[in-house]
Design a protein around this motif. Structure first.
Motif, mmCIF file in Angstrom:
data_model
loop_
_atom_site.group_PDB
_atom_site.id
_atom_site.type_symbol
_atom_site.label_atom_id
_atom_site.label_comp_id
_atom_site.label_asym_id
_atom_site.label_seq_id
_atom_site.Cartn_x
_atom_site.Cartn_y
_atom_site.Cartn_z
ATOM 1 N N VAL A 479 0.803 -1.222 0.000
ATOM 2 C CA VAL A 479 0.000 0.000 0.000
ATOM 3 C C VAL A 479 0.845 1.287 0.000
ATOM 4 O O VAL A 479 0.602 2.175 -0.811
ATOM 5 C CB VAL A 479 -0.987 -0.030 1.191
ATOM 6 N N PRO A 480 1.836 1.407 0.887
ATOM 7 C CA PRO A 480 2.554 2.683 0.917
ATOM 8 C C PRO A 480 3.173 3.031 -0.429
ATOM 9 O O PRO A 480 3.121 4.181 -0.864
ATOM 10 C CB PRO A 480 3.646 2.451 1.963
ATOM 11 N N ARG A 482 2.416 1.647 -3.591
ATOM 12 C CA ARG A 482 1.470 1.766 -4.697
ATOM 13 C C ARG A 482 0.630 3.028 -4.581
ATOM 14 O O ARG A 482 0.564 3.843 -5.503
ATOM 15 C CB ARG A 482 0.553 0.530 -4.754
ATOM 16 N N ILE A 483 0.002 3.196 -3.406
ATOM 17 C CA ILE A 483 -0.890 4.351 -3.259
ATOM 18 C C ILE A 483 -0.089 5.591 -2.880
ATOM 19 O O ILE A 483 -0.325 6.678 -3.399
ATOM 20 C CB ILE A 483 -1.989 4.065 -2.211
ATOM 21 N N GLY A 484 0.899 5.401 -1.987
ATOM 22 C CA GLY A 484 1.679 6.548 -1.531
ATOM 23 C C GLY A 484 2.366 7.273 -2.669
ATOM 24 O O GLY A 484 2.291 8.497 -2.781
ATOM 25 N N SER A 486 1.600 7.219 -5.825
ATOM 26 C CA SER A 486 0.664 7.854 -6.755
ATOM 27 C C SER A 486 0.063 9.107 -6.125
ATOM 28 O O SER A 486 -0.215 10.083 -6.809
ATOM 29 C CB SER A 486 -0.391 6.862 -7.240
ATOM 30 N N SER B 47 1.241 -7.169 2.422
ATOM 31 C CA SER B 47 1.040 -6.135 1.411
ATOM 32 C C SER B 47 0.313 -4.906 1.935
ATOM 33 O O SER B 47 0.531 -3.819 1.445
ATOM 34 C CB SER B 47 0.327 -6.702 0.186
ATOM 35 N N CYS B 48 -0.561 -5.046 2.947
ATOM 36 C CA CYS B 48 -1.307 -3.857 3.368
ATOM 37 C C CYS B 48 -0.493 -3.000 4.319
ATOM 38 O O CYS B 48 -0.727 -1.801 4.426
ATOM 39 C CB CYS B 48 -2.643 -4.234 3.989
ATOM 40 N N ARG B 49 0.452 -3.573 5.009
ATOM 41 C CA ARG B 49 1.367 -2.885 5.919
ATOM 42 C C ARG B 49 0.680 -2.297 7.141
ATOM 43 O O ARG B 49 1.285 -1.523 7.868
ATOM 44 C CB ARG B 49 2.170 -1.773 5.213
ATOM 45 N N ILE B 91 -1.065 5.082 6.699
ATOM 46 C CA ILE B 91 -1.355 3.994 5.753
ATOM 47 C C ILE B 91 -2.867 3.820 5.613
ATOM 48 O O ILE B 91 -3.401 3.699 4.509
ATOM 49 C CB ILE B 91 -0.719 2.672 6.220
ATOM 50 N N LEU B 94 -4.296 6.409 3.451
ATOM 51 C CA LEU B 94 -4.099 6.107 2.031
ATOM 52 C C LEU B 94 -5.127 5.085 1.553
ATOM 53 O O LEU B 94 -5.716 5.216 0.487
ATOM 54 C CB LEU B 94 -2.692 5.546 1.791
ATOM 55 N N GLU B 98 -8.755 5.447 -1.091
ATOM 56 C CA GLU B 98 -8.930 4.709 -2.348
ATOM 57 C C GLU B 98 -10.346 4.157 -2.452
ATOM 58 O O GLU B 98 -10.871 3.997 -3.545
ATOM 59 C CB GLU B 98 -7.965 3.517 -2.427
ATOM 60 N N ARG B 122 -10.876 8.439 -4.238
ATOM 61 C CA ARG B 122 -10.987 7.693 -5.498
ATOM 62 C C ARG B 122 -11.903 6.533 -5.171
ATOM 63 O O ARG B 122 -11.640 5.801 -4.237
ATOM 64 C CB ARG B 122 -9.621 7.114 -5.889
#
Ligand SMILES: Cc1cc2nc3c(=O)[nH]c(=O)nc-3n(C[C@H](O)[C@H](O)[C@H](O)COP(=O)(O)O)c2cc1C
Ligand code: FES
Lengths: 617, 231
Positions: A479-480, A482-484, A486, B47-49, B91, B94, B98, B122
């Motif tokens: 996430v950090p 990919r989204i961060g 962008s 992956s999500c951290r 995080i 973010l 989305e 988004r």
């Protein structure tokens, strides 16, 4: 090819090669690297072969096509040994003259000599050229001495003797110790102590271990790994052989990006030759050591240079990084202990074994030893591949080697380390090329890209460029990153297009900090560096973009308008003709004007105008 | 018997079987570290951290995801420090921006202290946690679901975007998807980057007992596997 079964065989072969070459009274060294090939070195080489034939010189003049010499912008390059006469920008039409005048009559073709752009002097030999003079070419020198497709050339300059020495005079432990003592640090970006990595891998449990050469090199503008692999593949192979023996590996991999076709070809030839001469395979040089190398081609994803992603890719999986809670030296390729090193790191190994760790450690700064190859580009007079002693101040590289700014605009900053690195302002040019010092200054050596920028570069735009690159190259797993990334790009784009707000600067910094702490791999962890370093040193540029909605460098299209300066304009009509949108009006000999409604700010008029009458507001 | 280790998480001494992740050990004990991509008994990819913790090694703090960190004897883990809360907040911010209309994202965000985001919304349908991809087994162990594309183009897709014959219609992917709960109708408008109050109302309990599971319901199906009954 003769099999080399013992160290003696190697020594005898070398003597024989040298003896055979005594008949040559001159050697024409022509650079056949990717850069020079792009400027048609191929045609020159064909012509030389023809001319040598015509003059019956094949027995007395040696032609050597080599890898990159570093000074690509002057290519095609020819160096004529033994005097080391240096000719640049050679075309096939010049060849006849070179042969008849220089080779046959010892005359110099002045037209082909190099003119120093700073002093304007003609220079005859390579070593007198400022670009080369200020360098310390430990690794790159060899590029000129060997044809990458000839193992004989490499053996002639003492190749594979370091391997012989390690196999028969040193224990694996002492090899690791020697590398530790040399204080060699990884050249792939991280600067991790190579000796420590080898020691951990050597001690890791397991009888099957791997060594890997990382030749993925995806940083925009960087091409040192390509040149070493392309120009001197046996050097890298020898380094890997030594490493494999020290660690206890019997299989190696070279992961090279497929966009480097010449490097792929040359390393393939080198591996084939090494196999045929018994330098790869079972019982190398008569020892008990067996080792072979497999070449894998990468698809060119930047993230595949990251260690875990590279190993995933080698295993045939999607090239995505994995969490590294257990290091790859213990759990790497196929879950086996694996040592991954960069091309340049491997290339440093043979010399350390041959000359000893102290000779290597004698060069460099306190924490960074040896030399580093850098890809020097941007707004300077001389660009190309340079090798300097670690600890050399940036200003020496930019001004002595690079020759300073290439137009009247003064140099403003240098970007080091590619997308993971940062921008340093002129005031910081006293900083040495040193892993720790550059890191503390908010940048890094990275793999060695060095882009010099002048007043016409907008630092916000630079940050935007790298963010765009990283957004495309991020694997998208965490996430950090990919989204961060962008979101950062979104904010920076807003700033360059006049929608920015001051509080977004703080948000950028906070986001950057979050990324560096929480992203899964090195790509995300360092992704904010271009933004953070430009914010650190060029904050006022961001503020001007936001508060005054202006781009001081005149780069950000949304914030500039073009106008015609009526004072200097001669009404020649060139701009009018060139404008693709017919935005310029005005008859010949009458005032010209730009219709801002039609203008798309492409800048073509500005580059067409001979009087610099198109101004940016 | 599997080997047991003892580690320290937020001051609690916890015994766990070797090979367990720090996250699982914490959850079993009742320390609810926020998480999204983790699903029990499926390989973790980190992956999500969200599940980041501070791992104190030789006096130095290292931030890693607890779902991928395996327990070791004498480990020192801090899951709820100011630093971790700040990073986790960022995080979650973010993530929720989305997919602001997802209840699951809102719950997570609010738990992590996000009430308002500094980014424009988004409205994505998928936040790429990868739960479905990892849970998917398909016939013959061949996965009919996978990630396609890189970076901002990453998406979950079946081969050639067609429902694969290998899909055995087990429905696991749908069960595990955090986005399938009925969408929240509050916060979707761009320009008003505030989360609706519906999920927020549940926040008060946890704020008082930060980091400890109090059987708060809103982890159900998405975060804690611990249902309030067996706490
Ligand atoms: C996103 C990313 C890209 C990388 N690309 C490269 C690369 O192109 N070449 C390279 O040698 N190392 C690259 N690295 C560094 C490698 O992960 C690794 O640290 C290195 O190859 C180790 O070798 P060294 O110790 O000799 O430097 C990259 C790292 C990251 C995070
Ligand atoms: S990264 Fe650990 S739960 Fe998502």
């Amino acid at each position: 090819m003769t099999k080399i079964n013992t160290v003696n065989d190697l020594e005898n072969l070398r003597n024989k090669i040298l003896e055979d070459r005594e008949k040559f009274r001159a050697t024409l060294v022509i650079c056949g690297g990717t850069g020079c090939q792009a400027s048609r070195a191929g045609g020159v080489i064909d012509e030389i072969k023809k001319e040598l034939d015509n003059h019956g010189l094949n027995e007395s003049v040696c032609l050597r096509t080599t890898g990159c010499h570093g000074f690509c912008e002057q290519g095609p390059l020819i160096v004529i040994e033994p005097d080391n006469l240096f000719y640049c920008h050679v075309t096939p039409d010049d060849v006849h003259e070179i042969i008849t005048k220089t080779i046959l009559n010892n005359e110099i073709v002045e037209r082909l000599l190099y003119t120093d752009p700073v002093s304007g002097n003609l220079i005859k030999t390579e070593s007198e050229i400022p670009f080369y003079k200020a360098q310390d070419r430990q690794i790159l020198t060899q590029n000129r001495q060997v044809d990458p497709c000839s193992i004989e050339d490499y053996i002639a300059i003492g190749g594979y003797t370091a391997l012989g020495k390690t196999l028969f005079e040193m224990s694996p432990e002492s090899v690791v110790q020697e590398i530790m003592d040399s204080e060699l640090r990884g050249r792939g970006g991280g600067g991790f102590p190579t000796g420590l990595k080898w020691a951990e891998c050597r001690e890791a449990p397991g009888d099957e271990k791997y060594v890997i050469c990382n030749a993925d090199e995806g940083d925009p503008g960087a091409y040192m790994d390509r040149c070493v692999l392309e120009g001197n593949p046996h050097l890298v192979l020898e380094g890997m052989l030594i490493g494999a023996w020290a660690i206890g590996a019997s299989q190696g991999h070279i992961y090279v990006r497929n966009e480097y076709p010449l490097a792929v070809d040359n390393i393939r030839v080198a591996v084939q030759q090494a196999r045929e001469s018994g330098l790869l395979g079972d019982g190398i040089l008569g020892s008990k050591f067996s080792f072979d190398v497999e070449i894998s081609r990468g698809g060119g994803a930047f993230v595949c240079g990251e260690s875990t992603a590279l190993m995933a890719s080698l295993e045939g999986k999607v090239g995505e990084p994995k969490p590294k809670d257990v290091h790859t030296v213990i759990d790497g390729l196929w879950h086996k202990p694996t040592t991954l090193n960069n091309v340049e790191t491997w290339a440093n190994v043979p010399a350390i074994m041959k000359n000893g760790s102290s000779a290597f450690a004698a060069k460099g700064s306190k924490g960074s030893k040896g030399t580093k190859i850098l890809a020097l580009t941007g707004c300077i007079k001389n660009t190309g591949l340079v090798e300097v002693e670690m600890g050399t101040p940036i200003k020496n590289i930019v001004f002595d080697i690079g020759g300073g700014a290439n137009n009247e605009k003064p140099v403003k900053a240098v970007q080091t380390g590619g997308p993971s690195g940062g921008c340093l302002p002129v005031e910081k040019f006293d900083l040495p090329v040193d892993f720790d010092e550059l890191y503390d200054a908010g940048s890094m050596i990275g793999s060695g890209g060095m882009v010099v920028m002048d007043e016409e570069t907008c630092m916000v735009d630079v940050a935007k460029y790298f963010l765009t690159f990283l957004q495309d190259e991020s694997c998208g797993k965490c996430v950090p990153c990919r989204i961060g990334v962008s979101r950062m790009l979104e904010i920076v784009t807003d700033i360059t297009e006049g929608r920015g707000k001051l509080e977004q600067i703080n948000l950028l910094e906070e986001l950057g900090d979050t990324l560096s702490h929480t992203a899964l791999c090195g790509l995300g962890k360092t992704a904010a560096n271009p933004v953070l370093s430009t914010l650190r040193y060029f904050r006022e540029e961001y503020e001007i973009h936001i508060e005054e909605k202006k781009c001081p460098a005149g780069v950000c299209q949304e914030l500039i308008t073009y106008a015609i300066d009526p004072e200097s304009c001669t009404f020649c009509g060139l701009c009018k003709k060139a404008c693709p949108h017919n935005a310029i009006t005005g008859e010949k000999k009458q005032a010209h004007e730009i219709d801002l409604g039609l203008c798309i700010k492409c800048g073509i008029c500005r580059s067409e105008c001979k009087f610099e009458s198109i101004i940016i507001n | 018997m599997t080997q047991q280790v003892t580690l320290n998480i937020d001051g609690a001494l916890i015994r766990a079987a070797k090979g367990t992740s720090v996250l699982d050990a914490a959850l079993d004990f009742g320390i609810c570290i926020p998480h999204l991509c983790h699903v029990s008994n499926i390989e973790d990819i980190g992956s999500c951290r969200l599940c980041i913790v501070e791992n104190i090694v030789n006096g130095r703090s290292k931030i890693t995801t607890s779902c991928t960190l395996l327990v070791q004897d004498d480990m020192m883990i801090l899951s709820n420090t100011d630093k971790i809360r700040r990073l986790r907040h960022n995080i979650a911010e973010l993530l929720v921006s989305e997919a602001p209309n997802s209840r699951a994202m809102q719950d997570i965000a609010l738990r992590c202290g996000v009430e308002e985001t500094r980014y424009s919304f988004r409205n994505n349908d998928c936040i790429l946690c990868g739960r479905c991809v990892r849970a998917c087994t398909g016939e013959f162990g061949v996965k009919p679901l996978g990630f396609v594309g890189r970076g901002k183009d990453r998406r979950v897709e079946a081969p050639f975007n067609l429902r694969s014959k290998l899909c055995n219609e087990c429905g696991r992917c749908i069960d595990l998807c955090p986005m399938v709960m009925p969408a929240c109708d509050g916060p979707m408008e761009t320009g008003k980057e505030r989360l609706c109050g519906n999920c927020e109302s549940k926040l008060s309990d946890t704020d008082l007992t930060l980091g400890y599971c109090v059987g708060c319901y809103f982890g159900e199906g998405i975060q804690c596997q611990r249902s309030p009954i067996n706490v």
